[in-house]
Design a protein around this motif. Structure first.
Motif, PDB file in Angstrom:
ATOM      1  N   TYR A 188      19.478  -9.341  -2.035  1.00 22.02           N
ATOM      2  CA  TYR A 188      19.523  -8.183  -1.138  1.00 22.02           C
ATOM      3  C   TYR A 188      19.779  -6.876  -1.894  1.00 22.02           C
ATOM      4  O   TYR A 188      20.788  -6.729  -2.595  1.00 22.02           O
ATOM      5  CB  TYR A 188      20.591  -8.412  -0.074  1.00 22.02           C
ATOM      6  CG  TYR A 188      20.324  -9.666   0.721  1.00 22.02           C
ATOM      7  CD1 TYR A 188      19.251  -9.723   1.607  1.00 22.02           C
ATOM      8  CD2 TYR A 188      21.106 -10.803   0.561  1.00 22.02           C
ATOM      9  CE1 TYR A 188      18.983 -10.879   2.327  1.00 22.02           C
ATOM     10  CE2 TYR A 188      20.841 -11.966   1.278  1.00 22.02           C
ATOM     11  CZ  TYR A 188      19.773 -11.998   2.157  1.00 22.02           C
ATOM     12  OH  TYR A 188      19.497 -13.142   2.857  1.00 22.02           O
ATOM     13  N   VAL A 211      19.071  -6.703   3.631  1.00 24.18           N
ATOM     14  CA  VAL A 211      20.029  -7.440   4.469  1.00 24.18           C
ATOM     15  C   VAL A 211      19.524  -7.550   5.903  1.00 24.18           C
ATOM     16  O   VAL A 211      19.997  -8.390   6.675  1.00 24.18           O
ATOM     17  CB  VAL A 211      21.421  -6.777   4.456  1.00 24.18           C
ATOM     18  CG1 VAL A 211      22.056  -6.886   3.092  1.00 24.18           C
ATOM     19  CG2 VAL A 211      21.349  -5.322   4.916  1.00 24.18           C
ATOM     20  N   PHE A 212      18.555  -6.713   6.262  1.00 23.93           N
ATOM     21  CA  PHE A 212      17.997  -6.750   7.617  1.00 23.93           C
ATOM     22  C   PHE A 212      16.886  -7.790   7.750  1.00 23.93           C
ATOM     23  O   PHE A 212      16.403  -8.040   8.855  1.00 23.93           O
ATOM     24  CB  PHE A 212      17.470  -5.371   8.003  1.00 23.93           C
ATOM     25  CG  PHE A 212      18.512  -4.298   7.981  1.00 23.93           C
ATOM     26  CD1 PHE A 212      19.434  -4.181   9.010  1.00 23.93           C
ATOM     27  CD2 PHE A 212      18.608  -3.423   6.906  1.00 23.93           C
ATOM     28  CE1 PHE A 212      20.415  -3.195   8.989  1.00 23.93           C
ATOM     29  CE2 PHE A 212      19.579  -2.431   6.873  1.00 23.93           C
ATOM     30  CZ  PHE A 212      20.482  -2.322   7.911  1.00 23.93           C
ATOM     31  N   ASP A 213      16.468  -8.384   6.644  1.00 24.85           N
ATOM     32  CA  ASP A 213      15.426  -9.410   6.672  1.00 24.85           C
ATOM     33  C   ASP A 213      16.013 -10.761   7.074  1.00 24.85           C
ATOM     34  O   ASP A 213      17.160 -11.077   6.743  1.00 24.85           O
ATOM     35  CB  ASP A 213      14.767  -9.563   5.293  1.00 24.85           C
ATOM     36  CG  ASP A 213      13.978  -8.332   4.884  1.00 24.85           C
ATOM     37  OD1 ASP A 213      13.619  -7.545   5.781  1.00 24.85           O
ATOM     38  OD2 ASP A 213      13.722  -8.168   3.678  1.00 24.85           O
ATOM     39  N   ASP A 214      15.218 -11.554   7.766  1.00 20.25           N
ATOM     40  CA  ASP A 214      15.604 -12.930   8.085  1.00 20.25           C
ATOM     41  C   ASP A 214      15.075 -13.825   6.970  1.00 20.25           C
ATOM     42  O   ASP A 214      13.887 -14.152   6.936  1.00 20.25           O
ATOM     43  CB  ASP A 214      15.025 -13.338   9.442  1.00 20.25           C
ATOM     44  CG  ASP A 214      15.475 -14.730   9.866  1.00 20.25           C
ATOM     45  OD1 ASP A 214      16.439 -15.239   9.269  1.00 20.25           O
ATOM     46  OD2 ASP A 214      14.837 -15.313  10.764  1.00 20.25           O
ATOM     47  N   GLU A 245      22.503 -15.597  16.837  1.00 20.87           N
ATOM     48  CA  GLU A 245      23.151 -14.353  17.276  1.00 20.87           C
ATOM     49  C   GLU A 245      24.419 -14.663  18.068  1.00 20.87           C
ATOM     50  O   GLU A 245      25.458 -14.022  17.875  1.00 20.87           O
ATOM     51  CB  GLU A 245      22.181 -13.542  18.135  1.00 20.87           C
ATOM     52  CG  GLU A 245      20.987 -12.985  17.365  1.00 20.87           C
ATOM     53  CD  GLU A 245      20.003 -12.271  18.275  1.00 20.87           C
ATOM     54  OE1 GLU A 245      20.341 -12.047  19.454  1.00 20.87           O
ATOM     55  OE2 GLU A 245      18.898 -11.938  17.810  1.00 20.87           O
ATOM     56  N   THR A 305      27.079 -16.007  15.660  1.00 22.22           N
ATOM     57  CA  THR A 305      27.613 -14.929  14.826  1.00 22.22           C
ATOM     58  C   THR A 305      28.587 -14.065  15.619  1.00 22.22           C
ATOM     59  O   THR A 305      29.638 -13.650  15.117  1.00 22.22           O
ATOM     60  CB  THR A 305      26.470 -14.065  14.259  1.00 22.22           C
ATOM     61  OG1 THR A 305      25.595 -14.890  13.481  1.00 22.22           O
ATOM     62  CG2 THR A 305      27.009 -12.952  13.377  1.00 22.22           C
ATOM     63  N   HIS A 308      26.971  -2.429   9.620  1.00 15.67           N
ATOM     64  CA  HIS A 308      26.088  -3.580   9.824  1.00 15.67           C
ATOM     65  C   HIS A 308      26.813  -4.899   9.523  1.00 15.67           C
ATOM     66  O   HIS A 308      26.188  -5.899   9.194  1.00 15.67           O
ATOM     67  CB  HIS A 308      24.862  -3.448   8.929  1.00 15.67           C
ATOM     68  CG  HIS A 308      24.227  -2.097   8.941  1.00 15.67           C
ATOM     69  ND1 HIS A 308      23.601  -1.573  10.056  1.00 15.67           N
ATOM     70  CD2 HIS A 308      24.167  -1.132   7.986  1.00 15.67           C
ATOM     71  CE1 HIS A 308      23.162  -0.351   9.782  1.00 15.67           C
ATOM     72  NE2 HIS A 308      23.494  -0.060   8.540  1.00 15.67           N
ATOM     73  N   LYS A 309      28.131  -4.900   9.656  1.00 13.63           N
ATOM     74  CA  LYS A 309      28.944  -6.013   9.180  1.00 13.63           C
ATOM     75  C   LYS A 309      28.638  -7.346   9.871  1.00 13.63           C
ATOM     76  O   LYS A 309      28.985  -8.404   9.358  1.00 13.63           O
ATOM     77  CB  LYS A 309      30.432  -5.691   9.355  1.00 13.63           C
ATOM     78  CG  LYS A 309      30.861  -5.538  10.819  1.00 13.63           C
ATOM     79  CD  LYS A 309      32.354  -5.262  10.915  1.00 13.63           C
ATOM     80  CE  LYS A 309      32.813  -5.179  12.372  1.00 13.63           C
ATOM     81  NZ  LYS A 309      34.268  -4.996  12.485  1.00 13.63           N
ATOM     82  N   LYS A 310      27.964  -7.302  11.008  1.00 13.97           N
ATOM     83  CA  LYS A 310      27.666  -8.551  11.719  1.00 13.97           C
ATOM     84  C   LYS A 310      26.415  -9.246  11.197  1.00 13.97           C
ATOM     85  O   LYS A 310      26.126 -10.377  11.587  1.00 13.97           O
ATOM     86  CB  LYS A 310      27.529  -8.279  13.214  1.00 13.97           C
ATOM     87  CG  LYS A 310      28.824  -7.862  13.886  1.00 13.97           C
ATOM     88  CD  LYS A 310      28.665  -7.717  15.386  1.00 13.97           C
ATOM     89  CE  LYS A 310      29.985  -7.324  16.045  1.00 13.97           C
ATOM     90  NZ  LYS A 310      29.855  -7.215  17.529  1.00 13.97           N
ATOM     91  N   LEU A 311      25.665  -8.585  10.308  1.00 16.26           N
ATOM     92  CA  LEU A 311      24.466  -9.216   9.754  1.00 16.26           C
ATOM     93  C   LEU A 311      24.832 -10.477   8.981  1.00 16.26           C
ATOM     94  O   LEU A 311      25.849 -10.528   8.276  1.00 16.26           O
ATOM     95  CB  LEU A 311      23.731  -8.238   8.828  1.00 16.26           C
ATOM     96  CG  LEU A 311      23.045  -7.045   9.489  1.00 16.26           C
ATOM     97  CD1 LEU A 311      22.506  -6.100   8.427  1.00 16.26           C
ATOM     98  CD2 LEU A 311      21.915  -7.520  10.398  1.00 16.26           C
ATOM     99  N   ASN A 312      23.976 -11.485   9.070  1.00 15.82           N
ATOM    100  CA  ASN A 312      24.250 -12.757   8.426  1.00 15.82           C
ATOM    101  C   ASN A 312      24.433 -12.603   6.921  1.00 15.82           C
ATOM    102  O   ASN A 312      25.298 -13.249   6.306  1.00 15.82           O
ATOM    103  CB  ASN A 312      23.107 -13.736   8.724  1.00 15.82           C
ATOM    104  CG  ASN A 312      23.408 -15.144   8.264  1.00 15.82           C
ATOM    105  OD1 ASN A 312      24.437 -15.714   8.613  1.00 15.82           O
ATOM    106  ND2 ASN A 312      22.525 -15.704   7.459  1.00 15.82           N
TER     107      ASN A 312
END
Length: 301
Positions: free
Chosen positions: A39, A67-70, A123, A126, A227-231
């Motif tokens: 990332y 970090v926004f990519d799956d 989601e 998380t 964006h702390k909740k991103l995986n």
């Protein structure tokens, strides 16, 4: 015959430096399988190779994602194998390096098949992690799949959420998909492990964290905090600083937690890698000539 020299070991042990020395000796590229270094927004906290190191050998899969990519281990397996096929056309010996055991195994052995899962499940899980903590998810996994609960890194939220989304999305235990027939690979694997006494590993980790803080980890984490909740951000070094930004911890305590959790991570890495009896272990200070000689004895021509 194609040969993939794979370098494993705990974090901060010197894998990057060794991979560059080997890449220069064998005139090969380097495949990175450190799942945190994919990332581009996470640089300091993931110990990405510096400019001189990146210039010393051609690296692949370093900061190639957002970090926004799956992006997951199954995607990496596909991408890495495709890249290796290209590289083997130019040189039958290539290097792979990284401390993410699951990602190493995916390339070397083949990844277990999992069906596609509705992303809404992840989601929800998380959100539960952030609301109720990892303990809630651990209890849920223990109820749905005791085998996986006993075998995975249970304090790693990535692993717990992944196992739970499979359990919930398929109605079957995550463990029922594991250890099926693996795929054949078109290369021979030579796995080299670096290690040291535990006290040395822990000291290197503690010093690395201090250097990261000096180099701006706090500012990097602050930029990612919204964006702390991103995986991708559920990882050591960022998670603890998010607690500081939330007002739950003092900064000194957050840094001490980074060190503690990184030491725990290193212990899990060694446990994972030492399961493979084919790994050839060297002390982290071993002379490069000795390592090269051993590899050359094992290369299949």
């Amino acid at each position: 015959m194609n040969n993939l020299i794979t370098i494993v070991g705990p974090t901060a042990i010197g894998k990057t430096a060794l991979s560059i020395q080997l890449a220069q000796h064998f005139t090969s590229d380097i495949i990175s399988c450190d799942s945190r270094q994919f990332y581009k927004e996470m640089c300091i906290g993931t110990a990405v190779p510096d400019k001189d190191e990146l210039a010393a050998a051609t690296h692949h899969f370093i900061q190639n994602r957002s970090v926004f990519d799956d992006y997951n281990v199954g995607s990496f397996e596909k991408d890495a194998l495709q890249k290796l096929d290209e590289l083997f056309e130019k040189n039958p010996t290539q290097i792979m390096v990284g401390g993410s055991g699951l990602y190493v195994d995916a390339v070397v052995k083949g990844f277990d098949y999992f069906p596609d899962i509705d992303p809404k499940i992840r989601e929800i899980l998380t959100e539960e992690l952030h609301t109720n903590g990892i303990g809630s998810l651990q209890r849920k996994l223990k109820e749905l799949d005791l085998t996986t609960y006993k075998t995975i890194a249970i304090d790693n939220p990535h692993r717990v959420i992944r196992a739970l989304e499979i359990c919930i999305g398929t109605g079957l235990p995550y463990s029922s998909f594991i250890n099926k027939e693996k795929k054949q690979r078109n290369f021979n694997t030579i796995k080299i492990g670096l290690t040291a006494d535990r006290e040395i590993i822990y000291d290197r980790i503690n010093r690395r964290v201090d250097i990261m803080m000096e180099n701006g980890l706090l500012e990097e984490a602050k930029a990612l905090y919204p964006h702390k909740k991103l995986n991708a951000l559920q990882t050591v070094g960022y998670r603890e600083l998010f607690e500081y930004f939330d007002g739950n911890w003092e900064l000194d305590f957050a840094v001490s937690e980074i060190k503690k959790n990184t030491r725990r991570f290193a212990k899990r890495q060694l446990t994972w890698f030492k399961r493979d009896q084919n790994t050839i272990w060297f002390d982290f200070q071993e002379d490069i000539t000795t390592i090269i000689q051993k590899i050359e004895l094992l290369i299949h021509l």
